[in-house]
Design a protein around this motif. Sequence first.
Motif, PDB file in Angstrom:
ATOM      1  N   GLU A  12       0.821  -1.151  -0.160  1.00 36.21           N
ATOM      2  CA  GLU A  12       0.166   0.038  -0.043  1.00 36.21           C
ATOM      3  C   GLU A  12       0.981   1.382   0.017  1.00 36.21           C
ATOM      4  O   GLU A  12       0.540   2.328  -0.882  1.00 36.21           O
ATOM      5  CB  GLU A  12      -0.947   0.130   1.392  1.00 36.21           C
ATOM      6  CG  GLU A  12      -2.123  -1.029   1.143  1.00 36.21           C
ATOM      7  CD  GLU A  12      -3.244  -0.917   0.182  1.00 36.21           C
ATOM      8  OE1 GLU A  12      -3.287   0.224  -0.082  1.00 36.21           O
ATOM      9  OE2 GLU A  12      -3.970  -1.803   0.262  1.00 36.21           O
ATOM     10  N   ASN A  13       1.785   1.129   0.827  1.00 33.57           N
ATOM     11  CA  ASN A  13       2.871   2.383   0.948  1.00 33.57           C
ATOM     12  C   ASN A  13       3.663   2.579  -0.504  1.00 33.57           C
ATOM     13  O   ASN A  13       3.752   3.635  -0.865  1.00 33.57           O
ATOM     14  CB  ASN A  13       3.927   2.261   1.978  1.00 33.57           C
ATOM     15  CG  ASN A  13       3.217   2.562   3.323  1.00 33.57           C
ATOM     16  OD1 ASN A  13       2.149   3.127   3.517  1.00 33.57           O
ATOM     17  ND2 ASN A  13       3.690   1.798   4.449  1.00 33.57           N
ATOM     18  N   LEU A  14       4.096   1.402  -0.960  1.00 32.12           N
ATOM     19  CA  LEU A  14       4.743   1.599  -2.253  1.00 32.12           C
ATOM     20  C   LEU A  14       3.878   2.080  -3.453  1.00 32.12           C
ATOM     21  O   LEU A  14       4.139   2.945  -4.123  1.00 32.12           O
ATOM     22  CB  LEU A  14       5.305   0.045  -2.560  1.00 32.12           C
ATOM     23  CG  LEU A  14       5.332  -0.326  -3.905  1.00 32.12           C
ATOM     24  CD1 LEU A  14       6.826   0.231  -4.424  1.00 32.12           C
ATOM     25  CD2 LEU A  14       5.150  -1.866  -4.268  1.00 32.12           C
ATOM     26  N   VAL A  15       2.587   1.469  -3.210  1.00 33.06           N
ATOM     27  CA  VAL A  15       1.522   2.126  -4.422  1.00 33.06           C
ATOM     28  C   VAL A  15       1.497   3.612  -4.303  1.00 33.06           C
ATOM     29  O   VAL A  15       1.420   4.278  -5.203  1.00 33.06           O
ATOM     30  CB  VAL A  15       0.583   1.484  -4.647  1.00 33.06           C
ATOM     31  CG1 VAL A  15      -0.776   1.917  -5.298  1.00 33.06           C
ATOM     32  CG2 VAL A  15       0.663  -0.162  -4.863  1.00 33.06           C
ATOM     33  N   LYS A  16       1.247   3.901  -3.088  1.00 31.58           N
ATOM     34  CA  LYS A  16       0.984   5.367  -2.937  1.00 31.58           C
ATOM     35  C   LYS A  16       2.266   6.300  -3.415  1.00 31.58           C
ATOM     36  O   LYS A  16       2.027   7.366  -3.923  1.00 31.58           O
ATOM     37  CB  LYS A  16       0.583   5.811  -1.315  1.00 31.58           C
ATOM     38  CG  LYS A  16      -0.650   5.169  -0.859  1.00 31.58           C
ATOM     39  CD  LYS A  16      -0.905   5.463   0.434  1.00 31.58           C
ATOM     40  CE  LYS A  16      -2.062   4.758   1.130  1.00 31.58           C
ATOM     41  NZ  LYS A  16      -2.268   4.835   2.349  1.00 31.58           N
ATOM     42  N   GLU A  49      -1.515   7.292  -9.727  1.00 29.49           N
ATOM     43  CA  GLU A  49      -2.882   6.756  -9.483  1.00 29.49           C
ATOM     44  C   GLU A  49      -3.798   6.415 -10.906  1.00 29.49           C
ATOM     45  O   GLU A  49      -4.300   5.386 -10.870  1.00 29.49           O
ATOM     46  CB  GLU A  49      -3.718   8.232  -8.987  1.00 29.49           C
ATOM     47  CG  GLU A  49      -5.010   7.739  -8.398  1.00 29.49           C
ATOM     48  CD  GLU A  49      -5.613   8.884  -7.635  1.00 29.49           C
ATOM     49  OE1 GLU A  49      -6.663   9.028  -7.528  1.00 29.49           O
ATOM     50  OE2 GLU A  49      -4.814   9.676  -7.078  1.00 29.49           O
ATOM     51  N   GLU A  50      -3.386   6.922 -11.971  1.00 28.92           N
ATOM     52  CA  GLU A  50      -3.886   6.697 -13.199  1.00 28.92           C
ATOM     53  C   GLU A  50      -3.309   5.009 -13.758  1.00 28.92           C
ATOM     54  O   GLU A  50      -4.081   4.594 -14.365  1.00 28.92           O
ATOM     55  CB  GLU A  50      -3.921   7.469 -14.589  1.00 28.92           C
ATOM     56  CG  GLU A  50      -2.415   7.717 -14.878  1.00 28.92           C
ATOM     57  CD  GLU A  50      -1.538   8.778 -14.274  1.00 28.92           C
ATOM     58  OE1 GLU A  50      -0.477   9.164 -14.647  1.00 28.92           O
ATOM     59  OE2 GLU A  50      -2.006   9.149 -13.087  1.00 28.92           O
ATOM     60  N   ASP A  51      -2.277   4.628 -13.222  1.00 26.15           N
ATOM     61  CA  ASP A  51      -1.978   3.515 -13.504  1.00 26.15           C
ATOM     62  C   ASP A  51      -2.510   2.227 -12.848  1.00 26.15           C
ATOM     63  O   ASP A  51      -2.372   1.236 -12.916  1.00 26.15           O
ATOM     64  CB  ASP A  51      -0.438   3.406 -13.688  1.00 26.15           C
ATOM     65  CG  ASP A  51       0.298   4.148 -14.571  1.00 26.15           C
ATOM     66  OD1 ASP A  51      -0.502   4.384 -15.785  1.00 26.15           O
ATOM     67  OD2 ASP A  51       1.418   4.618 -14.496  1.00 26.15           O
ATOM     68  N   ARG A  52      -2.790   2.517 -11.573  1.00 28.98           N
ATOM     69  CA  ARG A  52      -3.373   1.598 -10.488  1.00 28.98           C
ATOM     70  C   ARG A  52      -4.492   0.614 -11.036  1.00 28.98           C
ATOM     71  O   ARG A  52      -4.494  -0.612 -11.041  1.00 28.98           O
ATOM     72  CB  ARG A  52      -3.786   2.475  -9.245  1.00 28.98           C
ATOM     73  CG  ARG A  52      -2.619   2.941  -8.463  1.00 28.98           C
ATOM     74  CD  ARG A  52      -2.750   3.804  -7.354  1.00 28.98           C
ATOM     75  NE  ARG A  52      -1.904   4.687  -7.079  1.00 28.98           N
ATOM     76  CZ  ARG A  52      -2.069   5.828  -6.150  1.00 28.98           C
ATOM     77  NH1 ARG A  52      -2.980   5.635  -5.349  1.00 28.98           N
ATOM     78  NH2 ARG A  52      -0.931   6.191  -5.607  1.00 28.98           N
ATOM     79  N   GLU A  53      -5.469   1.444 -11.351  1.00 31.87           N
ATOM     80  CA  GLU A  53      -6.653   0.672 -11.761  1.00 31.87           C
ATOM     81  C   GLU A  53      -6.389  -0.512 -13.217  1.00 31.87           C
ATOM     82  O   GLU A  53      -6.770  -1.379 -13.401  1.00 31.87           O
ATOM     83  CB  GLU A  53      -7.868   1.442 -12.200  1.00 31.87           C
ATOM     84  CG  GLU A  53      -8.605   2.200 -11.049  1.00 31.87           C
ATOM     85  CD  GLU A  53      -8.899   0.540 -10.284  1.00 31.87           C
ATOM     86  OE1 GLU A  53      -9.666  -0.227 -10.807  1.00 31.87           O
ATOM     87  OE2 GLU A  53      -8.660   0.872  -8.956  1.00 31.87           O
TER      88      GLU A  53
END
Length: 194
Positions: free
Chosen positions: A128-132, A137-141
């Motif tokens: 979760e920390n890594l992703v944040k 944001e546009e790549d997450r989904e």
Amino acid sequence: MVEPKKTLPDGTKIYSWNNLDDAFNEVEEVDLTVSDLILFLLWCDKDKPIFGNTRLVKEAFVFWNELTQRGYKVEDPHFFPYRYGPYSKFIMATVEDLYFAGFIVIATAAEKRQYVYMLSKKGVEEAENLVKEKIREEDREYFKRKRRSLDKLKPRKLKEWVYQFDKSLTQGKYISRSEIKDKLDLIPWGKLDD
């Protein structure tokens, strides 16, 4: 530029002891390490494990290439052509490191005689920390959908899709030594649900 003493087939460079400090100074900074790549891959469908070494490595191969295409500097996992297409000993060694550090859980699916990989509670927090911090944001989904789509493919179809993916990116560099490449029906490029 410091010349390596030797370069291995997977791209790993070996330097003499005298040149090691200079070689370290030339190492390129990356946005994502191989550990980050694996944590991100598992995070993209954190409630669903990845079944089997082959699926884990093939999905990591796709994520590595797609993250790179989207402008991320990802540490080179040193993929090389192997019996069933792209393989990386570095990916598997890193998975073991993440297991021993408590970030992932490795179980055995006895009925399928394969390993099962998923994030531990500590791994979910780390991911979760890594992703944040590191994933736009546009790549997450996009990558969540990609992981779910890859997970839906049966093992043979996953290999076919990865082989076609490799052919389109590298003209088949990573499938050149595959024992099964001539037995697969390649999925037309772009037919995977994104």
